[in-house]
Design an enzyme around this catalytic site. Structure first.
Site, PDB file in Angstrom:
ATOM      1  N   THR A 158       0.814  -1.223   0.000  1.00  9.37           N
ATOM      2  CA  THR A 158       0.000   0.000   0.000  1.00  9.37           C
ATOM      3  C   THR A 158       0.845   1.270   0.000  1.00  9.37           C
ATOM      4  O   THR A 158       0.487   2.262  -0.634  1.00  9.37           O
ATOM      5  CB  THR A 158      -0.931  -0.014   1.238  1.00  9.37           C
ATOM      6  OG1 THR A 158      -1.843  -1.091   1.085  1.00  9.37           O
ATOM      7  CG2 THR A 158      -1.706   1.273   1.380  1.00  9.37           C
TER       8      THR A 158
ATOM      9  N   SER B 169       1.679  -7.475  -0.907  1.00 11.08           N
ATOM     10  CA  SER B 169       2.442  -8.430  -0.091  1.00 11.08           C
ATOM     11  C   SER B 169       1.832  -9.824  -0.112  1.00 11.08           C
ATOM     12  O   SER B 169       2.509 -10.802   0.213  1.00 11.08           O
ATOM     13  CB  SER B 169       2.618  -7.922   1.337  1.00 11.08           C
ATOM     14  OG  SER B 169       1.418  -7.956   2.058  1.00 11.08           O
TER      15      SER B 169
ATOM     16  N   THR C  41       1.409  -4.443   4.339  1.00  8.78           N
ATOM     17  CA  THR C  41       1.238  -4.808   5.755  1.00  8.78           C
ATOM     18  C   THR C  41       0.640  -6.199   5.940  1.00  8.78           C
ATOM     19  O   THR C  41       0.752  -6.781   7.014  1.00  8.78           O
ATOM     20  CB  THR C  41       0.313  -3.792   6.449  1.00  8.78           C
ATOM     21  OG1 THR C  41      -0.920  -3.740   5.723  1.00  8.78           O
ATOM     22  CG2 THR C  41       0.939  -2.422   6.514  1.00  8.78           C
ATOM     23  N   ASP C  42      -0.001  -6.730   4.896  1.00  6.17           N
ATOM     24  CA  ASP C  42      -0.716  -8.009   5.056  1.00  6.17           C
ATOM     25  C   ASP C  42       0.196  -9.147   5.505  1.00  6.17           C
ATOM     26  O   ASP C  42      -0.246 -10.046   6.220  1.00  6.17           O
ATOM     27  CB  ASP C  42      -1.409  -8.410   3.743  1.00  6.17           C
ATOM     28  CG  ASP C  42      -2.564  -7.482   3.393  1.00  6.17           C
ATOM     29  OD1 ASP C  42      -2.875  -6.580   4.188  1.00  6.17           O
ATOM     30  OD2 ASP C  42      -3.147  -7.653   2.306  1.00  6.17           O
TER      31      ASP C  42
HETATM   32  N1  ASP Z   1      -3.109  -3.895   2.572  1.00  6.37           N
HETATM   33  C1  ASP Z   1      -1.831  -4.153   2.118  1.00  6.37           C
HETATM   34  C2  ASP Z   1      -0.786  -3.106   2.497  1.00  6.37           C
HETATM   35  O1  ASP Z   1      -0.909  -2.506   3.484  1.00  6.37           O
HETATM   36  C3  ASP Z   1      -1.660  -4.632   0.766  1.00  6.37           C
HETATM   37  C4  ASP Z   1      -0.429  -5.466   0.824  1.00  6.37           C
HETATM   38  O2  ASP Z   1      -0.246  -6.156   1.813  1.00  6.37           O
HETATM   39  O3  ASP Z   1       0.392  -5.348  -0.069  1.00  6.37           O
HETATM   40  O4  ASP Z   1       0.182  -2.888   1.837  1.00  6.37           O
END
Ligand code: ASP
Length: 331
Positions: free
Chosen positions: A13, A57, A89-90
């Site tokens: 993200t 991710s 973050t995932d």
């Molecule tokens: N929601 C995710 C992020 O915070 C998408 C990911 O994990 O790439 O980046």
């Protein structure tokens, strides 16, 4: 002399923008773009940028993390003061933990990302990147293993979890709490954690896959049998409560342990798996007697990372796996 911090961007993200509002945001920005957006960084350190992947991710693989670990070892050998890894973050809790196990380095390894993408009001990526670079260039962040810096908090990779789908304060380290924080750009480390890298070294092998099965009320064991039949080399079970299953699932696990290592974790998200409290069929005492390996305080995701990397290390027998899980599951 200014510290040298290497910023490695993997996407997520923090690096996402949208082509238009209908199709949603996708990874777009490089490490260079992220660094350019925070001019203060050049006052803190000499920044070098690297963009090996630009993916959500959820698309990262163990192979990618081994590639990143090798790159970090190379940068450390070349004199890097600290590493900042930006990603989605995932899967931060898994990649940060994998790097914690794979890297035996003194320099700070700091993982960060963002919950609000750069097109959103209050985007948190720039502040998180600034915090991460401050920590990566700070002497007191050395020798603590991998860290996750997010929302002005400093978390040990060993404990941190994403706990909310959208809130910027999603990362928590229960029950110990963050090991430090940032205040007015000052880095505060309140508690130290010992580094706990794996004593063995692994080589990524795409044929070694570890499955994870979460159990629910009245589970009939079908997914467990299916995972073994599908050729998984190891299995992690997110069992009920302190490590409990239905009778059918317990029978399936009994069959599974003949072929592959099976780790018993809890689906509760906190506490250690029990070892000697309950005696019914499908209890922790029964399952451990059937040959399952207790995950201790490691949740299912983390237990899967540890088991996968241990299986990458070549021949590891059941006793060695139990010993490793006892060590990593109680610290
Ligand atoms: N929601 C995710 C992020 O915070 C998408 C990911 O994990 O790439 O980046």
């Amino acid at each position: 002399m200014k510290p040298t911090v290497d910023v490695i961007s993997l996407g997520g993200t923090i690096a996402m923008k949208g082509k238009n509002t209908t199709f949603g945001v996708v990874p777009t920005l490089t490490a260079e773009d992220l660094v350019e957006a925070v001019p203060q960084l050049s006052e803190i350190a000499k920044i070098r940028t690297h963009s090996p992947f630009n993916v959500p991710s959820a698309h990262l693989t163990f192979g990618d993390i081994f590639t990143v670990a090798d790159e970090i070892k190379r940068l450390a050998a070349e004199g890097s003061t600290g590493i900042v890894l930006t990603q989605g973050t995932d899967t931060i809790e898994e990649t940060a933990y994998a790097l914690d196990l794979l890297l035996d380095l003194d320099i700070p390894i700091v993982v960060t990302g963002a919950m609000r993408n750069p097109t959103r009001p209050g985007a948190d990526g720039p502040a998180n990147l600034l915090g991460a670079v401050l920590v990566a260039s700070h002497p007191s962040a050395r020798s603590l293993g991998s860290l996750v810096v997010f929302n002005d908090e400093i978390h040990a990779a060993r404990y941190v979890r994403k706990t909310h789908t959208s809130n910027v304060s999603t990362f928590r380290s229960d029950p110990a709490g963050p090991i430090g924080w940032l205040a007015e750009d000052q880095v505060r480390i309140a508690q130290k954690v010992d580094r706990l890298p794996l004593a063995r070294s692994g080589i990524f092998d795409q044929d070694i896959r570890v499955g994870i099965v979460k159990l629910g009320l009245g589970d009939d064991g079908t997914m467990i049998d299916a995972a073994v039949a599908a050729g998984y080399r190891g299995l992690v079970i997110e069992a009920l409560g302190g490590g409990h299953t239905s009778i059918s699932a317990a029978s399936a696990l009994d069959r599974a342990t003949v072929d592959i290592p099976v780790v018993l974790a809890s689906r509760t998200g906190a506490g250690e798996t029990l070892t000697n409290t309950y005696g019914f069929e499908g209890s922790e005492i029964d399952l451990l007697a059937k040959g399952l390996i207790p995950a201790g305080r490691l949740d299912g995701c983390r237990a899967r990372v540890l088991l996968t990397i241990l299986l990458f290390c070549g021949e590891v027998n059941k006793e060695q796996l139990v010993e490793e899980f006892l060590n990593h599951g109680t610290h």
